[in-house]
Design an enzyme around this catalytic site. Structure first.
Site, PDB file in Angstrom:
ATOM      1  CG  HIS A 194    -113.930  47.762 -16.795  1.00 14.46           C
ATOM      2  ND1 HIS A 194    -113.269  46.626 -16.383  1.00 14.46           N
ATOM      3  CD2 HIS A 194    -112.979  48.715 -16.968  1.00 14.46           C
ATOM      4  CE1 HIS A 194    -111.970  46.900 -16.307  1.00 14.46           C
ATOM      5  NE2 HIS A 194    -111.761  48.142 -16.657  1.00 14.46           N
ATOM      6  N   GLY A 200    -101.051  60.555 -15.039  1.00 17.72           N
ATOM      7  CA  GLY A 200    -101.833  60.454 -16.280  1.00 17.72           C
ATOM      8  C   GLY A 200    -102.822  61.612 -16.376  1.00 17.72           C
ATOM      9  NE  ARG A 201    -106.755  65.364 -21.335  1.00 16.72           N
ATOM     10  CZ  ARG A 201    -107.990  65.086 -21.780  1.00 16.72           C
ATOM     11  NH1 ARG A 201    -108.380  63.833 -21.941  1.00 16.72           N
ATOM     12  NH2 ARG A 201    -108.830  66.066 -22.055  1.00 16.72           N
ATOM     13  CB  SER A 253    -107.858  60.399 -20.260  1.00 14.36           C
ATOM     14  OG  SER A 253    -107.801  61.386 -21.267  1.00 14.36           O
TER      15      SER A 253
END
Lengths: 272, 272
Positions: free
Chosen positions: A102, A231-232, A235
């Protein structure tokens, strides 16, 4: 600059995967800004690899501000005008001996809350890279750590609230961190992607994926910030693995390879 | 009473499963109280079924109070002394045509925060039961809803901050709700547990399990409350399925059975 970072990371990942290709989606955020999500799913080497960039701005609720800011001594009461730009990625390889990676690098600006005009504007850089293996290979962790400044858990470099140098210098520091991800990670993947494994090793990887999901959805500040600022969702959740497993109260046998990983997660080590 | 509810639910589930047996763990909470977790894993009918009871007390941080209390107008600033008792359960069947069931019934008491002594003590009941199918069978949802008072999402009865009758009456209401779970759910399981299914229907169930994990870890107030008051993590996360899946931006074909379920989740219906 974040576009270039996304492009170079994705190109390196496609090269090592050999089969999978990134699918790209551009999106806009109703409150202001947008981003580009790139996802490679079910490739030859990667189960799921997502690389997002975003530039968003607008007004965030106080809960989102708490998720965005590391320092807790700075509680803004009302909605806070903000600007944020960053790159974030999670890479889940198929082979249980190849670690999940990550990384996230971000720049933030906030104005004074709407109800206390005149308070100073703030800006800071934050970010980090960390390695989440299902099995410990000391040589891999050492290789990875030779790219780091500070460590957290099994691996990485993390920083936040960084604003005590000039912006340009901090931007090049963040850029350098992002550019170190590929040389730090790809050699580990090359070495581990074809290691033979059995069903029970794959099952252990799935259990660790479950733990990854837990940390990500419950504690990850980037995920929380994304969800709380509208946020989306697709995503934001690209970071989740393709599949995961939860067995009640699973405990690896003491002294086993699985146990060694858990032990390394619980008792942090100086790797180099 | 919650011991009896746990016992009768588990007995009914073992009877319908035929093969799986519940494993029991008793635990104590360092801050005060404890509980009993019962888990049936990888049975003939259930992939994972968990039934927890707990009686916990002590002092909770303000974030936990926000998770515990539905009404947001009542922000307590400091650590809050509390007592909570309840039963909670999530049942994940193997067959993709058999729905997941969640229920939770709880009693709460809080004292005044430590820094404002003399403020009144509060108590309330809360709880709910809901059905999370991967495929919609209108007859099943109608059967289930014939046991309900109010609805949320695809199914169930939810209430919170209930304290405007006498405690005894509310306790029997909550008890009656808990006792309705078995007659509402078992006939659906009996009907669907042996329905033939193919791989793509199983994959859809796995995607919906992923969505379940998302809701559970990000939004579920019981989970948040448990984690923030230092509850036993393995018991709290018994609610997670044995396995789950996340595909990027998965969209079922319009008009398909999978699409119909999503449509019913997005556009709530009056089922009876």
């Amino acid at each position: 600059m974040i576009l270039e970072a996304q492009e170079s990371v994705c190109a390196a990942l496609e090269a090592v995967d050999g089969a999978g290709k990134f699918k790209e989606d551009a999106w806009t955020r109703p409150g202001g800004g947008g981003g580009i999500s790139r996802v490679l799913q079910d490739g030859a080497v990667f189960e799921k690899a997502g690389v997002n960039i975003s530039v968003v701005y607008g007004v965030m609720p106080p809960e989102a501000y708490r998720a965005a800011k590391a320092a807790a001594d700075d509680q803004k009461p009302g909605p806070v005008p903000f600007f944020a730009a960053g790159i974030s990625s999670v890479l889940h390889p198929k082979n249980p001996f190849a670690p999940t990676l990550h990384f996230n690098y971000r720049y933030f600006e906030t104005d004074a809350p709407k109800d206390t005009p005149g308070a100073p504007r703030q800006w800071w850089f934050g970010g980090g890279t960390d390695l989440t293996p299902a099995y410990v290979f000391e040589e891999d962790v050492k290789h990875f750590h030779s790219h780091r400044g500070e460590r957290r858990g099994l691996g990485g470099i993390f920083f936040d609230d960084l604003n005590d140098y000039d912006q340009e210098m901090l931007l090049s520091f963040a850029t350098e961190c992002a550019n170190s991800v590929v040389p730090a990670y790809i050699p580990i993947i090359e070495k581990r992607k074809d290691t033979p494994f059995n069903e029970s090793q794959k099952a252990w990887q799935q259990l660790r994926r479950g733990r990854y999901v837990e940390f990500n959805l419950v504690y990850d500040r980037g995920t929380t910030f994304g969800l709380k600022t509208g946020g989306r969702i697709e995503s934001i959740l690209v970071s989740l693995p393709l599949s995961a497993r939860w067995e009640y109260d699973h405990k690896p046998e003491e002294g086993s390879e699985e146990w060694k990983l858990l032990d390394a997660c619980i008792n942090p080590k100086e790797w180099i």
